[in-house]
Design a protein around this motif. Structure first.
Motif, PDB file in Angstrom:
ATOM      1  N   GLU A 319     -51.400 -25.050  20.556  1.00 44.71           N
ATOM      2  CA  GLU A 319     -50.865 -24.864  19.213  1.00 44.71           C
ATOM      3  C   GLU A 319     -51.947 -25.182  18.171  1.00 44.71           C
ATOM      4  O   GLU A 319     -52.699 -26.149  18.318  1.00 44.71           O
ATOM      5  CB  GLU A 319     -49.659 -25.776  18.980  1.00 44.71           C
ATOM      6  N   LYS A 329     -37.687 -24.309  13.499  1.00 47.53           N
ATOM      7  CA  LYS A 329     -38.062 -23.537  14.683  1.00 47.53           C
ATOM      8  C   LYS A 329     -36.961 -22.543  15.044  1.00 47.53           C
ATOM      9  O   LYS A 329     -37.234 -21.366  15.336  1.00 47.53           O
ATOM     10  CB  LYS A 329     -38.318 -24.502  15.847  1.00 47.53           C
ATOM     11  N   GLN A 333     -37.170 -18.425  15.037  1.00 48.74           N
ATOM     12  CA  GLN A 333     -36.859 -17.655  16.242  1.00 48.74           C
ATOM     13  C   GLN A 333     -35.758 -16.632  15.981  1.00 48.74           C
ATOM     14  O   GLN A 333     -35.807 -15.513  16.518  1.00 48.74           O
ATOM     15  CB  GLN A 333     -36.454 -18.604  17.371  1.00 48.74           C
ATOM     16  N   TYR A 351     -47.137 -19.223  16.987  1.00 48.65           N
ATOM     17  CA  TYR A 351     -46.747 -20.363  17.828  1.00 48.65           C
ATOM     18  C   TYR A 351     -46.553 -19.863  19.253  1.00 48.65           C
ATOM     19  O   TYR A 351     -46.203 -18.691  19.458  1.00 48.65           O
ATOM     20  CB  TYR A 351     -45.435 -20.995  17.342  1.00 48.65           C
ATOM     21  N   SER A 352     -46.715 -20.729  20.223  1.00 52.65           N
ATOM     22  CA  SER A 352     -46.537 -20.334  21.623  1.00 52.65           C
ATOM     23  C   SER A 352     -45.100 -19.881  21.897  1.00 52.65           C
ATOM     24  O   SER A 352     -44.851 -19.085  22.793  1.00 52.65           O
ATOM     25  CB  SER A 352     -46.911 -21.489  22.556  1.00 52.65           C
ATOM     26  N   TRP A 353     -44.162 -20.419  21.107  1.00 56.31           N
ATOM     27  CA  TRP A 353     -42.739 -20.136  21.338  1.00 56.31           C
ATOM     28  C   TRP A 353     -42.211 -18.972  20.482  1.00 56.31           C
ATOM     29  O   TRP A 353     -41.023 -18.709  20.447  1.00 56.31           O
ATOM     30  CB  TRP A 353     -41.899 -21.377  21.063  1.00 56.31           C
TER      31      TRP A 353
END
Length: 354
Positions: A319, A329, A333, A351-353
């Motif tokens: 990150e 978050k 998403q 972001y990785s997510w």
């Protein structure tokens, strides 16, 4: 350009059908930003989607395709004595308008002239469903509801491919000069903020290498009157200094050491870190060079009322943006799911997510 727009749209539809991910690319000058791009993803090249669509100098409005270079736009505006007031950085000749908005980049005048996000009036966007949508328009008050155009600022292409942008432009100031003087680092935050809150034509306040630089710009009479009242020597190469700062060509930014960007309260004490610092935006933006643990820096940034990110260099597989609380978050998403339900665009870049 209609044919090119259609080809881009067809490429997105095909990617959705096959499950292929796409890295959105333009001039390539900001490839160092964000997390490392997905090596297995295909390329959605916006670099050929160029050209100024409309320009109305009297109304101070310009519309251009996302792949249009900042150099072309600024040259066109200069012919009419106008400019992009948010002073976008150019990291190379290929720097584009779309990339500037996607990365939410603004220069030294940002606290006084606003950011690129503040100047955007409307956009066209290819979403993850292959729909070519239009948001906003060419006036300040044109739509009720959420401002989707400005939502793209800093999204780094994760919500879709920006194809066209309408934004405000402004007249160039009649006069500009820079005052410079020696000020210690532990005193400069108070000094810059005390100057910034005065009703004077200040458009830049920065500190580096023990010197503070204040830029005055506007009507000749106001600039000269302020320069006489304030301390500091008039800098002969003042414009050059601010251009180097704007385009990150100042010697502070040279080298391979990790470059950290703190976005904090302008009056906050500087984080206790040994190493070189550059302070901009009258204290709101602070640059630090050196190896550091991002978790430790995040704690320092939060104490200063802001966030920190690894702007350039360092490990780009982990990150690089400030950790987001669970509520934010989840919102990000959900937005991603709405604009790009199959996660096609720039996977993991912000972001990785995401």
């Amino acid at each position: 350009m209609a044919d090119l727009s259609q080809k881009l749209q067809e490429q997105v539809l095909q990617a959705r059908k096959t499950g292929q991910k796409l890295n959105i690319e333009g001039g390539g000058t900001k490839a160092f930003m964000g997390r490392a791009a997905d090596a297995d993803a295909g390329s959605l090249n916006m670099g050929e989607h160029t050209g100024i669509v409309e320009y109305h100098p009297v109304e101070l409005i310009l519309t251009a395709r996302a792949g249009t270079t900042l150099a072309e736009i600024e040259a066109t505006l200069a012919e009419e004595g106008q400019c992009l007031h948010f002073e976008p950085p150019r990291f190379g000749d290929g720097s584009t308008l779309g990339g500037t908005l996607a990365c939410n980049l603004s220069g030294p005048a940002r606290p006084w002239s606003g950011s690129v996000r503040d100047q955007v009036l409307g956009i066209r966007l290819l979403n993850g469903k292959g729909e070519h949508l239009r948001f906003g328009g060419q006036v300040m008050k044109n739509v009720a509801g959420y401002d989707t155009s400005r939502l793209q600022a800093g999204a780094m292409g994760t919500l879709g491919a920006i194809t066209e942008i309408s934004l405000k432009v402004m007249p160039k100031p009649a006069m500009s000069l820079t005052l410079v003087q020696d000020v210690a680092m532990d005193e400069v935050i108070h000094y810059m903020n005390s100057r910034a809150k005065e009703p004077k034509p200040i458009t830049g306040a920065a500190w580096v290498d023990g010197k503070v630089y204040l830029r005055l710009a506007g009507a000749k009479s106001a600039v000269e009157a302020t320069a006489e009242k304030w301390s500091g020597e008039v800098m002969e190469q003042g414009d050059q200094f601010w251009q180097q700062l704007q385009h990150m060509q100042h010697e502070f930014f040279a080298g391979d050491e990790p470059l950290w960007r703190f976005s904090v309260g302008s009056t906050a004490e500087n984080p206790d870190l040994d190493g070189p610092w550059l302070i901009d935006w009258a204290g709101s933006q602070r640059w630090y060079r050196g190896e550091a643990d991002i978790a430790k820096l995040e704690t320092m940034a939060q104490r200063a009322g802001g966030q920190v990110s690894l702007f350039r260099g360092g490990d780009r597989t982990d990150e690089v943006m400030h950790h987001q609380p669970r509520a934010l978050k989840e919102i990000q998403q959900r937005l991603k799911k709405s604009f790009d339900p199959d996660g096609i665009f720039n996977p993991g870049r912000l972001y990785s997510w995401l």
